[in-house]
Design a protein around this motif. Structure first.
Motif, PDB file in Angstrom:
ATOM      1  N   ASN A 199       5.803  10.793  17.328  1.00  0.00           N
ATOM      2  CA  ASN A 199       7.191  10.799  17.787  1.00  0.00           C
ATOM      3  C   ASN A 199       7.308  11.588  19.077  1.00  0.00           C
ATOM      4  O   ASN A 199       6.428  12.379  19.420  1.00  0.00           O
ATOM      5  N   LEU A 200       8.402  11.358  19.774  1.00  0.00           N
ATOM      6  CA  LEU A 200       8.663  12.053  21.038  1.00  0.00           C
ATOM      7  C   LEU A 200       9.846  13.005  20.858  1.00  0.00           C
ATOM      8  O   LEU A 200      10.805  12.985  21.626  1.00  0.00           O
ATOM      9  N   SER A 234      -3.348   9.347  25.444  1.00  0.00           N
ATOM     10  CA  SER A 234      -4.395   9.931  26.287  1.00  0.00           C
ATOM     11  C   SER A 234      -4.014   9.672  27.751  1.00  0.00           C
ATOM     12  O   SER A 234      -3.451   8.621  28.066  1.00  0.00           O
ATOM     13  N   PRO A 235      -4.241  10.602  28.657  1.00  0.00           N
ATOM     14  CA  PRO A 235      -5.009  11.850  28.519  1.00  0.00           C
ATOM     15  C   PRO A 235      -4.219  13.031  27.957  1.00  0.00           C
ATOM     16  O   PRO A 235      -4.813  14.063  27.664  1.00  0.00           O
ATOM     17  N   LYS A 236      -2.909  12.919  27.850  1.00  0.00           N
ATOM     18  CA  LYS A 236      -2.115  14.023  27.316  1.00  0.00           C
ATOM     19  C   LYS A 236      -1.172  13.464  26.261  1.00  0.00           C
ATOM     20  O   LYS A 236      -0.208  12.768  26.590  1.00  0.00           O
ATOM     21  N   TYR A 237      -1.465  13.772  25.020  1.00  0.00           N
ATOM     22  CA  TYR A 237      -0.711  13.217  23.894  1.00  0.00           C
ATOM     23  C   TYR A 237       0.765  13.633  23.948  1.00  0.00           C
ATOM     24  O   TYR A 237       1.104  14.740  24.356  1.00  0.00           O
ATOM     25  N   LYS A 238       1.614  12.720  23.502  1.00  0.00           N
ATOM     26  CA  LYS A 238       3.055  12.955  23.369  1.00  0.00           C
ATOM     27  C   LYS A 238       3.722  13.201  24.720  1.00  0.00           C
ATOM     28  O   LYS A 238       4.564  14.075  24.884  1.00  0.00           O
ATOM     29  N   ASP A 343      -7.316   8.801  35.583  1.00  0.00           N
ATOM     30  CA  ASP A 343      -7.436   9.030  34.145  1.00  0.00           C
ATOM     31  C   ASP A 343      -7.369   7.718  33.375  1.00  0.00           C
ATOM     32  O   ASP A 343      -6.813   6.716  33.857  1.00  0.00           O
ATOM     33  N   LYS A 344      -7.930   7.730  32.175  1.00  0.00           N
ATOM     34  CA  LYS A 344      -7.805   6.578  31.280  1.00  0.00           C
ATOM     35  C   LYS A 344      -6.470   6.701  30.582  1.00  0.00           C
ATOM     36  O   LYS A 344      -6.262   7.579  29.745  1.00  0.00           O
ATOM     37  N   MET A 345      -5.533   5.821  30.918  1.00  0.00           N
ATOM     38  CA  MET A 345      -4.166   5.914  30.428  1.00  0.00           C
ATOM     39  C   MET A 345      -3.977   5.027  29.196  1.00  0.00           C
ATOM     40  O   MET A 345      -3.999   3.796  29.279  1.00  0.00           O
TER      41      MET A 345
END
Length: 560
Positions: A199-200, A234-238, A343-345
């Motif tokens: 969730n966000l 990824s690369p930064k969750y949420k 980055d791998k998005m």
């Protein structure tokens, strides 16, 4: 059990934009306020920014009023309260002028812009710099001696007497039971995104206000219309994904580099057409052909049982677009160490906002004397889809109106005396009802994790009767494995015990609502009923009668 008794005129539950607005309006009028918040001052989704700024959509002139209403009608698919939408359109221009009174200094965009799902551009005011807003709010609150802030507290039950709300029970920061004796309660505790695994939302957006209202005698409406938005895994969750970046997306692939759209797109809809349409709106909707973008993700998640997300392949040209629409978002990502090319998005569907909530009228009244609901907690101008830029504004418009009516109500009645023994008995009964006859109980955190898992897989973008019924049976089994009483007797576990209880109740309600609406409309997609059905052009209302939950479609589509 009750360690302390406190008195006030009005208890406000929540300290986001809606809670701040109603508290300060009532305090200006001389009412004493206790503001309870689960975390800190300025919390909930209002102060959990997922991008550099939030927008408030404003009626640009008198000629725009009819057009604005048509926009809301079109996106809501007959599920909105049209009178509340009209009031929002009439009053929002005045309310944005009052943002500074609650510590927010918005800035007006120089040109009109289409909000998410809107068919026409209009005036947008942007809100940003959340730390500065929190500092401003803290300073403003200090000038209101009649506002008592109670941080790290959770309201767990409302007290009714003589047919009206007369108080509440809460757990304070030490997890002691405290009783509040008041004339009215305003619930502004936000949505329920935290009931989903992905969730966000912050952890305090957990649906507790919905359960408080329902058990006090209020109804819920439109609960099946939940907004899901792709977020980065990824690369930064949420982290919120910006849908407009799809204009520079070459493809959408699985871990082997295969396009996941190819197998789901119907004949006549190209991949590029799907991506272009999907670039115009953040949340999933069944209303547009771009729905296959989100459906493709969930089908692959079901097939692979993997939650790693799917890769977007971006064109480097995106960083040559120097318009504010792109640079603000791309710079915000860069500040978080994210580059769309380097980055791998990867993205996946995340639960975000509830379009439904507590059924209210245009003054935030719930039908229970002394009980009001505002903000995302309330079901009002939103319908099957949520028109972008209205949520922050609705906090201001209906926060003001709720305060006006609550003031009249509070000044017209006397505070009732509450019998602590009766309150303790009521609370004990509520705990007993969720105390399964087992010593080998699941912990509250195990229960919540299991509910989140069930809801994300079975109550996400794609729904069908088989999965929803399976999920309901799993929730029933969880309840039978949870002895709530053991944990309420342990001081450290009390808040989590009540939260787990609320999760079990709320997940059951949500799944039943999804099951009952046998059609696909806006944010609600039934794989086994993929088309909108006029037989369901009514709002689904959930109520509690004699401890039984009832779900009924409204006979009358007029406002509540």
């Amino acid at each position: 059990m009750i360690k302390e008794l406190m008195t006030t005129d009005v208890l406000v539950v929540g300290s986001g934009i809606a809670g701040l607005k109603v508290s300060m309006e009532l305090a200006k009028a001389g009412q004493s306020i206790i503001m309870s918040t689960k975390t800190q001052l300025c919390s909930g989704s209002s102060f959990f920014p997922l991008k550099a700024s939030l927008g408030t959509q404003v009626t640009k002139n008198d000629e725009d009023k009819g057009v604005f209403l048509e926009d809301i009608d079109a996106v809501s698919h007959h599920m909105q309260d049209r009178e509340m939408a009209r009031i929002y359109i009439d009053e929002i221009r005045d309310r944005v002028e009052e943002f500074p009174e609650i510590g927010i200094e918005p800035y007006k965009l120089s040109d009109d812009r289409k909000a998410c799902f809107a068919n026409h551009g209009r005036t947008i005011y942007m809100l940003k710099d959340w730390n500065k807003i929190r500092e401003n709010v803290t300073e403003i609150i200090d000038h209101y001696p009649n506002i008592t802030l109670m941080e790290r507290t959770a309201v767990i039950s409302l007290v009714k007497q003589d047919g009206r709300v007369a108080g509440a029970i809460l757990l304070n920061r030490d997890n002691d039971f405290i009783m509040i004796n008041c004339k009215a309660v305003v619930l502004a505790s936000g949505g329920f995104g935290n009931i989903y695994k992905h969730n966000l939302n912050p952890n305090d957006v957990d649906g507790s206000g919905h359960i408080l209202a329902l058990e006090a005698g209020a109804s819920l409406v439109n609960m099946e219309f939940i907004q899901f938005i792709p977020g980065f895994t990824s690369p930064k969750y949420k982290t919120l994904w910006g849908e407009h970046t799809l204009n520079y997306c070459k493809d959408f692939v699985d871990e082997d580099g295969n396009s996941i759209l190819d197998s789901v797109l119907p004949e006549g809809l190209s991949k590029q057409e799907c991506l272009i349409i999907r670039s115009t709106h953040g949340p999933f909707t069944n209303s547009l052909p771009s729905k296959y973008f989100d459906i493709a993700m969930m089908k692959e998640i079901f097939r692979t049982k993997s939650e790693d997300g799917f890769e977007l392949l971006y064109d480097p040209e995106i960083y040559k677009n120097k318009s504010d629409f792109y640079t603000i978002y791309l710079n915000w990502l860069e500040e978080r160490g994210i580059n769309l090319i380097k980055d791998k998005m990867k993205i996946a569907p995340f639960a975000h906002a509830s379009n439904g909530g507590v059924k209210i009228d245009s003054y935030g009244r719930t039908g229970v004397p002394g009980l009001y609901a505002i903000g995302e907690l309330a079901g009002g101008i939103e319908g099957a889809n949520r028109l972008g830029g209205n949520s922050t504004g609705a906090c201001m418009v209906f926060g003001k109106r709720a305060a006006q009516n609550c003031l009249e109500y509070a000044e017209s009645i006397e505070r009732l005396e509450i019998n602590p023994h009766q309150v303790t008995t009521q609370l004990t009964q509520e705990i007993h009802a969720f105390s399964a006859d087992t010593q080998n109980t699941m912990t509250p955190h195990d229960v919540m994790d299991a509910v989140r898992e069930i809801m994300w897989f079975q109550g996400n973008v794609i729904r069908n009767e088989k999965n929803l019924q399976t999920a309901l049976n799993e929730i029933k089994e969880l309840k039978a494995s949870f002895n709530m009483g053991i944990f309420t007797n342990t001081i450290k576990e009390r808040k989590s015990a009540f939260k787990a209880r609320n999760f079990l109740i709320l997940s059951d309600l949500l799944l039943k609502a999804m099951l009952q609406r046998k059609e696909s409309r806006g944010a609600h997609y039934r794989e086994d009923y993929p088309f909108e059905d006029e037989a369901y052009s009514k709002r689904l209302v959930i109520s509690r009668i004699d401890n039984d939950i009832k779900l009924d479609f409204e006979a009358d589509r007029m406002s509540v």
